[in-house]
Write a protein that holds these residues in place. Structure first.
Motif, PDB file in Angstrom:
ATOM      1  N   SER A 191      -2.493   0.404   5.663  1.00 44.88           N
ATOM      2  CA  SER A 191      -1.327   0.852   4.899  1.00 44.88           C
ATOM      3  C   SER A 191      -1.671   2.160   4.195  1.00 44.88           C
ATOM      4  CB  SER A 191      -0.901  -0.223   3.894  1.00 44.88           C
ATOM      5  OG  SER A 191      -0.510  -1.410   4.552  1.00 44.88           O
ATOM      6  N   TYR A 216       2.384  -0.109  -0.581  1.00 47.97           N
ATOM      7  CA  TYR A 216       3.425  -0.159   0.443  1.00 47.97           C
ATOM      8  C   TYR A 216       2.790  -0.095   1.836  1.00 47.97           C
ATOM      9  CZ  TYR A 216       7.175   0.576  -2.946  1.00 47.97           C
ATOM     10  OH  TYR A 216       8.062   0.429  -3.979  1.00 47.97           O
ATOM     11  N   ASP A 217       3.384  -0.837   2.769  1.00 47.71           N
ATOM     12  CA  ASP A 217       2.911  -0.783   4.144  1.00 47.71           C
ATOM     13  C   ASP A 217       3.641   0.318   4.905  1.00 47.71           C
ATOM     14  OD1 ASP A 217       5.446  -1.700   4.742  1.00 47.71           O
ATOM     15  OD2 ASP A 217       4.824  -3.734   5.248  1.00 47.71           O
ATOM     16  N   ASP A 222       7.448   0.606   4.529  1.00 45.93           N
ATOM     17  CA  ASP A 222       7.963   0.803   3.176  1.00 45.93           C
ATOM     18  C   ASP A 222       8.235  -0.523   2.463  1.00 45.93           C
ATOM     19  OD1 ASP A 222       8.248   2.913   1.459  1.00 45.93           O
ATOM     20  OD2 ASP A 222      10.416   3.042   1.669  1.00 45.93           O
ATOM     21  N   LYS A 223       7.455  -1.558   2.767  1.00 41.11           N
ATOM     22  CA  LYS A 223       7.598  -2.861   2.141  1.00 41.11           C
ATOM     23  C   LYS A 223       6.462  -3.095   1.145  1.00 41.11           C
ATOM     24  CE  LYS A 223      11.165  -4.102   4.642  1.00 41.11           C
ATOM     25  NZ  LYS A 223      12.518  -4.257   4.054  1.00 41.11           N
ATOM     26  N   LEU A 224       6.800  -3.785   0.075  1.00 43.94           N
ATOM     27  CA  LEU A 224       5.828  -4.089  -0.975  1.00 43.94           C
ATOM     28  C   LEU A 224       4.765  -5.057  -0.456  1.00 43.94           C
ATOM     29  CD1 LEU A 224       5.006  -4.112  -4.055  1.00 43.94           C
ATOM     30  CD2 LEU A 224       6.510  -6.083  -4.265  1.00 43.94           C
ATOM     31  N   ARG A 229       6.984   7.984  -4.136  1.00 44.11           N
ATOM     32  CA  ARG A 229       6.822   7.019  -5.226  1.00 44.11           C
ATOM     33  C   ARG A 229       6.135   7.704  -6.398  1.00 44.11           C
ATOM     34  NH1 ARG A 229      10.129   3.029  -3.348  1.00 44.11           N
ATOM     35  NH2 ARG A 229       9.825   2.863  -1.103  1.00 44.11           N
ATOM     36  N   ILE A 240       6.500  -0.131  -8.646  1.00 43.85           N
ATOM     37  CA  ILE A 240       6.196  -0.977  -7.502  1.00 43.85           C
ATOM     38  C   ILE A 240       5.624  -2.317  -7.962  1.00 43.85           C
ATOM     39  CG2 ILE A 240       4.020   0.285  -7.311  1.00 43.85           C
ATOM     40  CD1 ILE A 240       3.790  -0.492  -4.487  1.00 43.85           C
TER      41      ILE A 240
END
Length: 597
Positions: A197, A222-223, A226-228, A363, A368
């Motif tokens: 990531s 974030y991966d 764009d996911k937490l 970001r 986050i």
């Protein structure tokens, strides 16, 4: 709760009664216990005579020790008529307690009105006193349960290590008192996700809603889609330098190359965390959370919230030193020199776009982690072990879900990368390209929009000549630069770069970096998080719970005692200070023996 039927069995008579109570409350009816002993229970409708309701149920004990509904005559015919949707504080107590546990997480901060509202949402009205009694019982059990769960955490961590030997699972206790002071969990699956990531991590802590005093600590990023992703989580007694150093040392052990200049760590400028980052991760590129900076900026008396946010973000997002100075000048004109000096005093490389050496991928805050904290808002009221297990199971489910989605995706790029790339491709069609160098393998040009000719950007593209690299999908086959800064920030070519690529016949998709590939996303989630049971955990005799949270203000009894003592002392001092106006003795003038008759 399922509606009771003939033949249904329950563990206890109380469980059977709760089931009938839930059904009656939902129907707006009520019943009374006609007979009950250790082996049987008979229920009748409270409106049997008034409304001629024939409801009657009988529960009997079976040979295996369970209790079975052996008869159920008629259903309530008095629905909503004179019944008791509102449960009394005595007869419905067991039902209210069981239902409250089912509907919401009850802790010391839960007010009875919240419990009443949760019941009302389900169509059940209860009295305030019934809600209060339910809270008292649940919280009383919760305190003892939490104290026990701290002693079960070591065995829970050992179970994770048994299933995942490469995981980093540790806890610490206070020397001398042996009270629990911290825990840390980072599985090998989370560590693999980190490697595949973005080199970007945010760290923060959140107060739990427990009766004991401890902080939930999270490290997240974030991966490629764009996911937490939560890379590590745990507990700490408080947000101090020592507790953060302990957490970051474990995090450094878990995440490869964390302490390097290519890794960015974002914090909310909490004093203990700042000191710990400088101590444990001195080589990491540190960045401040711009959202927290904005809140502090708006909290100034000479600033406020009116018109301040756009001016602040103009400073934070400045793509050159000149633009930054201009934005600071506008702040000075609008809010005064003191407000501008406040922003200027914060080193630019910690929060201004042009001065930050590493990409932030859009970001600019530690929100986050706060998003992660928000996901666990209700769970933060759980006992400590249940909270750890809840976060673990949440991440386990997300890893499985994302791995399945990545394997099923046929496109080269992830969903998030595809959306950004397509948007830039569509926008590039409106730009004109003026070449300044067209000699392969290097290309340079000036790219501008016809409607904004004064905003021209310089773009360069250079193509690799090593043929061995052409077959590698993990490296971009070309390099590029654009003065707009978008490409440096997102690692996806901007509209200007794509316009030049189309002009010189270079495929734009070759400009996208490997972290946005679907194959990279598959590698990030290739390791599953193993299911860990929390049943029958051993209790560690060497681990005790931390101190309970102290209530706000002084205890009521102590305040009264001190008040009474102070009043007595004042009365005694007043008597000692009394002096007669005639003889100067320790009494009042009217009581003086030498006074007038």
């Amino acid at each position: 709760m399922n509606a009771p039927t003939v033949g249904q069995t329950y563990e206890t008579l109380d469980e059977a009664k709760i089931a009938f109570t839930a059904q009656a409350a939902a129907e707006g009816a009520d019943f009374s216990v006609a007979k009950r002993d250790k082996t049987r229970m008979t229920l009748k409708c409270k409106n049997a005579e008034e409304m001629s309701c024939g409801f009657q149920a009988s529960v009997r004990k079976q040979q295996d020790g369970t209790f079975k509904v052996v008869s159920l005559q008629s259903a309530h015919r008095c629905h909503g008529h004179g019944g008791s949707k509102k449960r009394s504080a005595t007869s419905g107590h067991d039902f209210v307690v069981a239902k409250a546990r089912e509907l919401l997480v009850v802790n010391a901060k839960t007010v009875p009105k919240t419990i009443m509202d949760a019941f009302k949402h389900k169509g059940i009205d209860i009295e305030y006193h019934a809600a209060w009694r339910a809270k008292v019982e649940i919280c009383g059990e919760s305190v003892s349960q939490q104290a026990l769960q701290f002693a079960q955490i070591p065995d829970y961590l050992n179970r994770i290590l048994a299933e995942d030997p490469k995981a980093i699972c540790k806890y610490t206790v206070c020397e001398g008192t042996e009270t629990f002071t911290g825990a840390f969990i980072s599985t090998s699956a989370q560590q693999t996700a980190w490697v595949n990531s973005r080199a970007f991590v945010a760290v923060d802590g959140a107060h739990t809603k427990s009766t004991h005093d401890y902080i939930l600590t999270l490290a997240a990023g974030y991966d490629g889609n764009d996911k937490l992703v939560i890379y590590a989580f745990g507990f700490a007694l408080r947000e101090s330098t020592a507790t953060w150093e302990w957490f970051l040392e474990r995090l450094k052990e878990a995440l490869v190359d964390l302490d390097t200049s290519t890794t960015t760590i974002v914090s909310d400028r909490q004093k203990g965390l700042l000191a710990a980052i400088k101590s444990v991760l001195p080589n990491t590129t540190e960045v401040y959370c711009c959202v927290h900076l904005l809140r502090n900026f708006q909290a100034r008396k000479d600033v406020g919230k009116a018109d301040s946010a756009p001016l602040f973000w103009a400073c934070a997002q400045a793509n050159s030193e000149e633009a930054y100075r201009v934005a600071i000048g506008v702040v000075s004109e609008r809010f005064g020199r003191a407000a501008a000096d406040y922003l200027w005093s914060i080193p630019a490389h910690l929060w201004v776009f042009f001065a930050i050496s590493n990409p932030l991928y859009g970001r600019s805050s530690s929100n986050i982690v706060e998003i992660g904290n928000a996901v666990f808002t209700n769970a933060r009221a759980l006992p400590p072990l249940d909270l750890l297990a809840h976060i673990y199971e949440y991440e386990m489910g997300k890893f499985a879900e994302r791995r399945t989605a990545a394997l099923a995706r046929e496109e080269v790029f992830t969903e998030a990368a595809t959306a950004v790339f397509n948007a830039q491709c569509n926008a590039s069609r409106s730009y004109t390209v003026t070449l300044s160098s067209s000699t392969s393998p290097n290309y340079a040009a000036l790219v501008r929009h016809p409607l904004a000719r004064s905003e021209a950007h310089t773009v360069e593209i250079w193509v690799r000549v090593d043929e061995e690299d052409d077959d590698r999908t993990d490296l971009p086959s070309v390099g590029y630069f654009c003065s707009c800064g978008f490409s440096d920030e997102h690692r996806i070519p901007c509209r200007h770069t794509i316009a030049l690529a189309g002009k010189v016949n270079v495929a734009p998709h070759r400009l996208v970096e490997s972290q946005w590939l679907t194959e990279t996303l598959r590698w990030a989630y290739r390791k599953p998080m193993r299911a860990i049971s929390t049943a029958d955990l051993e209790i560690s005799l060497n681990v005790g719970p931390p101190s309970q949270k102290r209530g706000k203000g002084r205890p009521q009894t102590l305040r009264m005692e001190q008040g009474e003592m102070a009043a007595k002392d004042q009365s005694k001092d007043a008597k000692e200070r009394r002096k007669c106006g005639i003889c100067k003795g320790p009494h009042i003038r009217s009581k003086c023996p030498d006074g007038p008759a």
